[in-house]
Design an enzyme around this catalytic site. Structure first.
Site, PDB file in Angstrom:
ATOM      1  N   GLY A  43      -3.130  -4.915  53.573  1.00  0.00           N
ATOM      2  CA  GLY A  43      -3.519  -5.052  52.167  1.00  0.00           C
ATOM      3  C   GLY A  43      -4.778  -4.246  51.900  1.00  0.00           C
ATOM      4  O   GLY A  43      -5.082  -3.309  52.644  1.00  0.00           O
ATOM      5  N   HIS A  46      -5.152   1.389  49.094  1.00  0.00           N
ATOM      6  CA  HIS A  46      -5.730   2.545  48.399  1.00  0.00           C
ATOM      7  C   HIS A  46      -4.730   3.686  48.510  1.00  0.00           C
ATOM      8  O   HIS A  46      -3.637   3.510  49.084  1.00  0.00           O
ATOM      9  CB  HIS A  46      -7.086   2.911  49.010  1.00  0.00           C
ATOM     10  CG  HIS A  46      -7.055   3.059  50.503  1.00  0.00           C
ATOM     11  ND1 HIS A  46      -6.404   4.092  51.120  1.00  0.00           N
ATOM     12  CD2 HIS A  46      -7.548   2.269  51.494  1.00  0.00           C
ATOM     13  CE1 HIS A  46      -6.522   3.956  52.427  1.00  0.00           C
ATOM     14  NE2 HIS A  46      -7.205   2.856  52.692  1.00  0.00           N
ATOM     15  N   HIS A  49      -2.764   4.336  51.759  1.00  0.00           N
ATOM     16  CA  HIS A  49      -1.586   3.503  52.037  1.00  0.00           C
ATOM     17  C   HIS A  49      -0.392   3.967  51.194  1.00  0.00           C
ATOM     18  O   HIS A  49       0.741   3.992  51.658  1.00  0.00           O
ATOM     19  CB  HIS A  49      -1.856   2.041  51.695  1.00  0.00           C
ATOM     20  CG  HIS A  49      -2.919   1.394  52.510  1.00  0.00           C
ATOM     21  ND1 HIS A  49      -4.161   1.104  52.019  1.00  0.00           N
ATOM     22  CD2 HIS A  49      -2.912   0.966  53.807  1.00  0.00           C
ATOM     23  CE1 HIS A  49      -4.886   0.523  52.951  1.00  0.00           C
ATOM     24  NE2 HIS A  49      -4.164   0.436  54.055  1.00  0.00           N
ATOM     25  N   GLY A 159      -1.319   6.130  59.311  1.00  0.00           N
ATOM     26  CA  GLY A 159      -2.227   7.163  58.809  1.00  0.00           C
ATOM     27  C   GLY A 159      -2.984   7.829  59.943  1.00  0.00           C
ATOM     28  O   GLY A 159      -3.335   7.216  60.953  1.00  0.00           O
ATOM     29  N   SER A 197     -10.635   4.235  52.770  1.00  0.00           N
ATOM     30  CA  SER A 197     -10.482   3.106  53.690  1.00  0.00           C
ATOM     31  C   SER A 197     -10.679   1.815  52.895  1.00  0.00           C
ATOM     32  O   SER A 197     -11.446   1.792  51.928  1.00  0.00           O
ATOM     33  CB  SER A 197     -11.548   3.196  54.787  1.00  0.00           C
ATOM     34  OG  SER A 197     -11.710   1.940  55.413  1.00  0.00           O
TER      35      SER A 197
HETATM   36  O1  PAF Z   1      -4.089   0.061  60.077  1.00  0.00           O
HETATM   37  C1  PAF Z   1      -3.953  -1.126  59.729  1.00  0.00           C
HETATM   38  O2  PAF Z   1      -4.046  -1.479  58.544  1.00  0.00           O
HETATM   39  C2  PAF Z   1      -3.657  -2.176  60.769  1.00  0.00           C
HETATM   40  O3  PAF Z   1      -4.344  -1.912  61.958  1.00  0.00           O
HETATM   41  C3  PAF Z   1      -2.154  -2.399  61.039  1.00  0.00           C
HETATM   42  C4  PAF Z   1      -1.512  -1.144  61.623  1.00  0.00           C
HETATM   43  C5  PAF Z   1      -1.455  -2.775  59.748  1.00  0.00           C
HETATM   44  C6  PAF Z   1      -1.966  -3.525  62.048  1.00  0.00           C
HETATM   45  O4  PAF Z   1      -2.498  -4.724  61.590  1.00  0.00           O
END
Ligand code: PAF
Length: 291
Positions: A43, A46, A49, A159, A197
């Site tokens: 969650g 940004h 993602h 990413g 981030s």
């Molecule tokens: O990169 C992330 O947001 C986390 O490390 C992930 C890959 C979802 C695992 O919890």
């Protein structure tokens, strides 16, 4: 029979909380001959993602995004507690980016009482963030192994910003024979180069201005290393530049092999520059290929 997923009226994104329901939905898509892409997230979404979702959308028939703030990958209770949790907003963005389904399990669904197994990837986890954040990468490897086995996607998207995580996940999937392709998506950056981030929202405007030094210095050091500069001297210079530009603390600034993560004395392909620094209570990481 495929369960009818709950839909939040705000988002229209079907949302599942249970592993059995997720498996039933995936089985129905598989029976229809559809390919599946998985975008694991915690969650706090940004544009970085959403770039993962866009790539999954372009390559797969169905896109599952997951939101699970994974307690076992946090080193500090305050960081876990303060991690952004805005599921309705995130779900709306995932839907707009083209996700078909959100899997957002509760903590007890992922780690039921008595859960004791952990997955750790030796070597790749023993440097960089593995030293600065003990247990973090094994927490990531464990939860990603679970998410992959729960959803059995064709492709899972990660990413490039969390480069060490990407290598750890790739090796874990290979070593455990999980039949999935681990795809990498380039880091999304702000206009001044600063990598997006979820933790950036903790920065004050003044810290955010200083944070731009991270990308600026990394780019400069990477360029000099690519021209053949000696790593030890160049990295020491880079640390001085970072501290001089208002970065408060440096966990590491290192030149490493882009696949094995071995330390390098000079940049030979595929060399990569890695950094983790602090501004106040916020830890920032970034990395660049040295070419
Ligand atoms: O990169 C992330 O947001 C986390 O490390 C992930 C890959 C979802 C695992 O919890």
């Amino acid at each position: 029979m495929t369960p009818v997923p709950a839909q939040s009226s705000e988002t229209q994104l079907p949302t599942l909380r249970g592993i059995a329901d997720l498996r039933a939905q995936v089985a129905a898509w598989r029976a229809a001959g559809e390919s599946i892409g998985l975008v694991p997230t915690m969650g706090g979404l940004h544009a970085g993602h959403l770039a993962l979702v866009h790539q999954a959308r372009a390559e797969c028939d169905r896109v599952i995004a997951t939101i699970f703030v994974n307690p076992i990958q946090f080193n500090e209770a305050a960081d876990f507690k303060g991690y952004p949790r805005e599921e309705a907003r995130d779900a709306a963005e995932l839907a707009a980016a083209g996700a078909d389904l959100l899997f957002a399990p509760a903590q007890e669904e992922v780690y039921p009482p008595g859960f004791t197994t952990s997955v750790s990837v030796a070597g790749l986890s023993d440097c960089l963030c593995g030293l600065a954040r003990p247990g973090h990468l094994s927490g990531v490897a464990t939860v990603v192994a679970k998410l992959l086995l729960q959803s059995l996607p064709d492709v899972a998207y990660f990413g490039e910003k969390d480069y060490q995580q990407l290598l750890v996940v790739r090796r874990m999937a290979r070593d455990l024979d999980i039949p999935v392709r681990i795809a990498v998506v380039p880091t999304v950056r702000a206009a001044d180069g600063f990598a997006l981030s979820s933790r950036n929202q903790h920065l004050t405007p003044e810290q955010r201005t200083r944070a731009a030094a991270l990308y600026r210095v990394l780019s400069e050091v990477a360029e000099r290393l690519a021209k053949g500069a000696n790593a030890e001297a160049e990295l020491a210079r880079g640390r001085d530049l970072l501290l001089g530009a208002g970065i408060e603390r440096i966990d590491y600034l290192e030149l490493r092999h882009g696949e094995t993560l071995e330390a390098l004395e000079r940049a030979t392909p595929p060399a990569r520059l890695f950094a983790a620094v602090w501004l106040g209570e916020t830890r920032l990481i970034d990395n660049l290929a040295v070419v």
